[in-house]
Design a protein around this motif. Structure first.
Motif, mmCIF file in Angstrom:
data_model
loop_
_atom_site.group_PDB
_atom_site.id
_atom_site.type_symbol
_atom_site.label_atom_id
_atom_site.label_comp_id
_atom_site.label_asym_id
_atom_site.label_seq_id
_atom_site.Cartn_x
_atom_site.Cartn_y
_atom_site.Cartn_z
ATOM 1 N N UNK A 1 0.827 -1.210 0.000
ATOM 2 C CA UNK A 1 0.000 0.000 0.000
ATOM 3 C C UNK A 1 0.864 1.265 0.000
ATOM 4 N N UNK A 2 2.025 1.212 0.639
ATOM 5 C CA UNK A 2 2.918 2.380 0.693
ATOM 6 C C UNK A 2 3.397 2.816 -0.692
ATOM 7 N N UNK A 3 3.389 1.896 -1.648
ATOM 8 C CA UNK A 3 3.924 2.204 -2.975
ATOM 9 C C UNK A 3 3.144 3.293 -3.698
ATOM 10 N N UNK A 4 1.852 3.372 -3.441
ATOM 11 C CA UNK A 4 1.038 4.360 -4.152
ATOM 12 C C UNK A 4 0.947 5.698 -3.423
ATOM 13 N N UNK A 5 1.297 5.732 -2.156
ATOM 14 C CA UNK A 5 1.157 6.963 -1.367
ATOM 15 C C UNK A 5 1.803 8.187 -2.022
ATOM 16 N N UNK A 6 3.036 8.099 -2.520
ATOM 17 C CA UNK A 6 3.635 9.294 -3.130
ATOM 18 C C UNK A 6 2.932 9.738 -4.415
ATOM 19 N N UNK A 7 2.128 8.857 -4.992
ATOM 20 C CA UNK A 7 1.497 9.140 -6.276
ATOM 21 C C UNK A 7 -0.030 9.217 -6.179
ATOM 22 N N UNK A 8 -0.560 9.254 -4.958
ATOM 23 C CA UNK A 8 -2.007 9.159 -4.753
ATOM 24 C C UNK A 8 -2.784 10.228 -5.517
ATOM 25 N N UNK A 9 -2.357 11.474 -5.440
ATOM 26 C CA UNK A 9 -3.069 12.550 -6.128
ATOM 27 C C UNK A 9 -3.027 12.350 -7.634
ATOM 28 N N UNK A 10 -1.881 12.029 -8.159
ATOM 29 C CA UNK A 10 -1.729 11.796 -9.605
ATOM 30 C C UNK A 10 -2.601 10.623 -10.065
ATOM 31 N N UNK A 11 -2.683 9.570 -9.259
ATOM 32 C CA UNK A 11 -3.512 8.410 -9.585
ATOM 33 C C UNK A 11 -4.987 8.803 -9.601
ATOM 34 N N UNK A 12 -5.426 9.552 -8.588
ATOM 35 C CA UNK A 12 -6.829 9.999 -8.545
ATOM 36 C C UNK A 12 -7.175 10.845 -9.770
ATOM 37 N N UNK A 13 -6.284 11.744 -10.139
ATOM 38 C CA UNK A 13 -6.525 12.592 -11.301
ATOM 39 C C UNK A 13 -6.588 11.760 -12.576
ATOM 40 N N UNK A 14 -5.690 10.813 -12.695
ATOM 41 C CA UNK A 14 -5.669 9.940 -13.877
ATOM 42 C C UNK A 14 -6.958 9.124 -13.957
ATOM 43 N N UNK A 15 -7.383 8.558 -12.842
ATOM 44 C CA UNK A 15 -8.604 7.749 -12.828
ATOM 45 C C UNK A 15 -9.830 8.602 -13.146
ATOM 46 N N UNK A 16 -9.879 9.803 -12.616
ATOM 47 C CA UNK A 16 -11.001 10.702 -12.918
ATOM 48 C C UNK A 16 -11.007 11.045 -14.409
ATOM 49 N N UNK B 1 -9.817 9.167 -16.792
ATOM 50 C CA UNK B 1 -10.230 7.958 -17.509
ATOM 51 C C UNK B 1 -11.750 7.790 -17.452
ATOM 52 N N UNK B 2 -12.336 8.032 -16.284
ATOM 53 C CA UNK B 2 -13.788 7.881 -16.114
ATOM 54 C C UNK B 2 -14.549 8.907 -16.955
ATOM 55 N N UNK B 3 -13.955 10.057 -17.161
ATOM 56 C CA UNK B 3 -14.645 11.099 -17.938
ATOM 57 C C UNK B 3 -14.663 10.772 -19.422
ATOM 58 N N UNK B 4 -13.867 9.756 -19.822
ATOM 59 C CA UNK B 4 -13.863 9.339 -21.204
ATOM 60 C C UNK B 4 -12.946 10.137 -22.103
ATOM 61 N N UNK B 5 -12.153 11.020 -21.520
ATOM 62 C CA UNK B 5 -11.254 11.844 -22.337
ATOM 63 C C UNK B 5 -9.816 11.383 -22.254
ATOM 64 N N UNK B 6 -9.573 10.347 -21.469
ATOM 65 C CA UNK B 6 -8.202 9.886 -21.299
ATOM 66 C C UNK B 6 -7.783 8.889 -22.339
ATOM 67 N N UNK B 7 -6.485 8.670 -22.376
ATOM 68 C CA UNK B 7 -5.926 7.635 -23.248
ATOM 69 C C UNK B 7 -5.337 6.553 -22.360
#
Length: 154
Positions: free
Chosen positions: A129-144, A146-152
């Motif tokens: 679980x510690x592996x994602x902590x430094x990247x949590x915000x970036x991951x949330x933004x990427x997932x959002x 992707x969900x909006x349908x505008x991501x690659x």
């Protein structure tokens, strides 16, 4: 020299299993890792024996997390993989009766053992679980995104 990339690859899979709520097949993991599903099954078997993942058979079956990632250290995953050899360096067997070769082997073995001990101690300090902590915000933004349908796809 060929390297053993099972540890980072399995960590990658575990992180995805936490994100995906339904079972993930060996075929899906194989596509993600660009490897054969039978190799995925053999690799995941060690994680199943350690109690990190479970597998269900049949339609809709696949691999699922059995324990939270915050309870799984990198050292435990490394052990579940059979503690792969860290280095290609090893003792010489050219002249087993030579005291000088024995001295060289002893020095090499001591240094390798110190490196293994340090490596495992560092792995013990970190959970999956510690592996994602430094990247949590970036991951949330990427997932959002992707969900909006505008991501690659990444």
């Amino acid at each position: 020299m060929r390297t053993d990339s099972r540890l980072p690859r399995v960590l990658h899979v575990l992180l995805h299993l936490e994100q995906i709520r339904e079972p993930v097949t060996s075929e899906q993991i194989g596509r993600m890792l660009n490897t054969n599903p039978s190799l995925v099954r053999r690799t995941m078997a060690g994680l199943r024996e350690a109690g990190f993942v479970g597998a269900t058979k049949g339609h809709g079956g696949g691999w699922v997390l059995e324990r939270p990632l915050k309870e799984i250290t990198l050292a435990a995953v490394y052990a579940a993989l059979g503690a792969p050899q860290l280095f290609a360096v090893g003792p010489s067997g050219d002249a087993p009766d030579c005291l000088l070769e024995r001295a060289a082997n002893a020095a090499t073995s001591m240094a390798l053992e110190a490196a293994r001990t340090t490596f495992q101690a560092e792995l013990q300090k970190v959970t999956v679980a510690d592996l994602v902590a430094p990247h949590a915000q970036e991951i949330r933004e990427y997932q959002a995104h992707q969900r909006s349908g505008t991501g690659t796809a990444s």
